[in-house]
Scaffold this active site. Structure first.
Site, mmCIF file in Angstrom:
data_model
loop_
_atom_site.group_PDB
_atom_site.id
_atom_site.type_symbol
_atom_site.label_atom_id
_atom_site.label_comp_id
_atom_site.label_asym_id
_atom_site.label_seq_id
_atom_site.Cartn_x
_atom_site.Cartn_y
_atom_site.Cartn_z
ATOM 1 N N CYS A 133 0.847 -1.244 0.023
ATOM 2 C CA CYS A 133 -0.030 -0.168 0.006
ATOM 3 C C CYS A 133 0.810 1.198 0.095
ATOM 4 C CB CYS A 133 -0.853 0.098 1.282
ATOM 5 S SG CYS A 133 -2.103 -1.320 1.251
HETATM 6 C C1 UDX Z 1 -0.660 0.629 5.630
HETATM 7 C C2 UDX Z 1 -1.374 1.660 6.490
HETATM 8 O O1 UDX Z 1 -0.949 1.650 7.595
HETATM 9 C C3 UDX Z 1 -2.937 1.305 6.378
HETATM 10 O O2 UDX Z 1 -3.713 2.224 7.120
HETATM 11 C C4 UDX Z 1 -3.264 1.209 4.911
HETATM 12 O O3 UDX Z 1 -4.672 1.058 4.680
HETATM 13 C C5 UDX Z 1 -2.344 0.114 4.203
HETATM 14 O O4 UDX Z 1 -1.017 0.560 4.199
HETATM 15 P P1 UDX Z 1 0.597 -1.983 5.843
HETATM 16 O O5 UDX Z 1 1.068 -1.357 4.573
HETATM 17 O O6 UDX Z 1 -0.479 -3.274 6.094
HETATM 18 O O7 UDX Z 1 -0.886 -0.645 6.124
HETATM 19 O O8 UDX Z 1 1.487 -1.716 6.938
HETATM 20 P P2 UDX Z 1 1.863 -0.707 8.099
HETATM 21 O O9 UDX Z 1 1.805 -1.230 9.506
HETATM 22 O O10 UDX Z 1 1.265 0.685 7.720
HETATM 23 O O11 UDX Z 1 3.477 -0.725 7.723
HETATM 24 C C6 UDX Z 1 3.896 -0.315 6.298
HETATM 25 C C7 UDX Z 1 5.413 -0.129 6.273
HETATM 26 O O12 UDX Z 1 5.963 0.704 7.125
HETATM 27 C C8 UDX Z 1 6.034 -1.626 6.824
HETATM 28 O O13 UDX Z 1 7.103 -2.094 6.072
HETATM 29 C C9 UDX Z 1 6.592 -1.049 8.113
HETATM 30 O O14 UDX Z 1 7.747 -1.964 8.583
HETATM 31 C C10 UDX Z 1 6.939 0.123 8.002
HETATM 32 N N1 UDX Z 1 6.982 1.049 9.244
HETATM 33 C C11 UDX Z 1 5.839 1.115 9.636
HETATM 34 C C12 UDX Z 1 8.214 1.707 9.707
HETATM 35 O O15 UDX Z 1 9.308 1.666 8.624
HETATM 36 N N2 UDX Z 1 8.120 2.530 10.675
HETATM 37 C C13 UDX Z 1 6.804 2.860 11.217
HETATM 38 O O16 UDX Z 1 7.061 3.701 12.304
HETATM 39 C C14 UDX Z 1 5.813 2.121 11.077
#
Ligand code: UDX
Length: 435
Positions: free
Chosen positions: A275
């Site tokens: 996403c």
């Molecule tokens: C995301 C959005 O959170 C969600 O609201 C949307 O509908 C879809 O995309 P998702 O992709 O499932 O959800 O995962 P998320 O938990 O958001 O993490 C996305 C990426 O960011 C992951 O690779 C995670 O490791 C990374 N991340 C997340 C960070 O590097 N730092 C953070 O503080 C949070």
């Protein structure tokens, strides 16, 4: 309101869903859990059979439990659109993958609208079409409405249109569906919006009613902002690393400001998943198509593309030339608690290691099967210990809780060079990408 719908309006709605993927299937089981009758339509017959047998085709926490309750009771899956006209409303939940040029590939949305329109040709009662797929702002007005009206032969007064984006995190999707921070509903006219509101009447959350395109933009702008927070944390982290200070202390200090908030400030190897990268890329492409120059959004993407390579640069500084060196990679999925490797930062790291002549030994609690399809030529191991055995160094790429328990296992390595791209290890001799 039409008699058919009025009877349902007070209680159960009959809802059809197009697309039995990650969003469609989670939406289906949750709407069934909310008391509605759900007909899920997916062109993949096998997937429909799995769903009707109560077998989730994807891993998602809590999905199996809800599917076992509702499959073939209030939730049925069909490989045909015939069931659509028996429903009050249809949620479009098909995929919108990233196209080669970075923009959103809307071919599945377009195909779904054509079939949906055809299936509504003979329906007399009012029907609402709700776009839940993540689509570039303007898609519902410019693609969905014209296509459904054309193929159904209906007037705009006979079919309602709404946009109801999802904010589901992989691994937490069911929790997020049932406990949303807000429910966003864009609609062309009140009636369709009211019907979508009634779908969620058992959920206690703020409701944002707005226009169709605004609702589409809320989704993109939300994900772009989450990505921006992460790239911001990474840029500050890269500076902190040079100063020898801990970015996690810095982010804790800023996150307590109620205007900033603590979430999504974890510095590391960057964001992956199906996403954030895709939606950010599509928003950049849309902005450029509209004649804008999205310098901030492009910088967010550029930081994210460079961040994983910093893991390899740091590794090279620690062990020198990587040719022939065995490097253990712990963590292949794009984050913990999922088997999804799409846009995983591990892919960029492993490709760079291969480019520099390293031998890669990989382990992930769930992601190995998926990663083998992308990177078949590295070695995969059933445990972290086996991947670590005789390795010259180790890179930890995701925050799987089991990685936090590792310490003695690192003694299996030829040398204890441990670098983490997510803050997860407890052993004292680990080094972080930004800490
Ligand atoms: C995301 C959005 O959170 C969600 O609201 C949307 O509908 C879809 O995309 P998702 O992709 O499932 O959800 O995962 P998320 O938990 O958001 O993490 C996305 C990426 O960011 C992951 O690779 C995670 O490791 C990374 N991340 C997340 C960070 O590097 N730092 C953070 O503080 C949070």
């Amino acid at each position: 309101m039409d008699d058919g719908i009025k009877q349902n309006y007070e209680g159960k709605l009959r809802i059809s869903i197009l697309g039995g993927g990650y969003v469609g299937l989670v939406t289906a089981v949750c709407l069934a859990e909310l008391g509605h009758r759900v007909d899920l339509v997916d062109i993949d017959k096998e997937r429909c059979e799995l769903i009707n047998a109560g077998e989730p085709p994807i891993y998602e926490s809590g999905l199996r439990e809800l599917l076992s309750i509702h499959a073939c009771r209030s939730l049925h899956a069909y490989a045909s659109y015939d069931v659509i006209k028996g429903s009050d409303m249809t949620f479009i939940c098909v995929g919108t993958p990233q196209g080669a040029d970075g923009s959103s590939d809307l071919s599945m949305v377009s195909s779904a609208c054509t079939s949906l329109g055809d299936s509504l040709k003979d329906k007399e009662e009012y029907h609402a079409v709700v776009v839940k797929s993540t689509v570039p702002p303007g898609t519902t007005e410019q693609l969905v409405i014209p296509s459904v009206l054309e193929h159904s032969g209906k007037e705009i007064s006979e079919i309602g249109f709404a946009v109801n984006p999802e904010f589901l995190r992989e691994g937490m999707a069911i929790y997020d569906f049932m406990n949303p921070d807000r429910i966003v509903i864009g609609s062309l006219e009140e009636r369709a919006g009211d019907l979508v509101e009634s779908v969620y009447r058992k959920i206690n959350a703020p409701i944002v009613r707005t226009a169709l395109t605004s609702a589409e933009m809320i989704k993109y702008a939300s994900n772009a902002f989450l990505a921006t927070k992460i790239s911001y944390a990474n840029e500050i982290g890269n500076i902190c690393k040079r100063l020898g200070i801990d970015v996690y202390d810095v982010m804790k200090g800023i996150g307590l400001d109620h205007r900033i908030g603590p979430a999504f400030l974890n510095a590391g190897a960057g964001f992956g998943g199906s996403c954030l990268p895709k939606d950010l890329s599509a928003l950049i492409a849309l902005a450029e198509d509209l004649g804008e120059d999205p310098v901030l959004l492009r910088s967010v993407m550029s930081i994210n593309e460079r961040q994983p390579l910093r893991m390899v640069d740091l590794l090279s500084r620690r062990v020198g030339d990587l040719r022939g060196k065995k490097i253990a990679i712990l963590g292949l999925s794009f984050k913990d608690n999922t088997d999804d490797v799409r846009e995983s930062r591990s892919i960029d790291v492993i490709n760079e290691l291969i480019l520099r002549g390293a031998l890669v030994a990989a382990y992930d609690p769930r992601g190995s099967t998926s990663m083998k399809r992308i990177l078949p030529d590295i070695s995969y191991h059933p445990t972290a210990a086996e991947a670590l055995r005789n390795a010259d160094a180790c890179l930890v790429m995701t925050e799987w809780p089991e990685f936090g328990l590792l310490d003695d296992e690192f003694n299996l390595m030829r040398s204890r060079v441990i670098i983490e791209g997510r803050r997860v290890l407890s052993c004292k001799d680990r080094e972080g990408i930004c800490w």
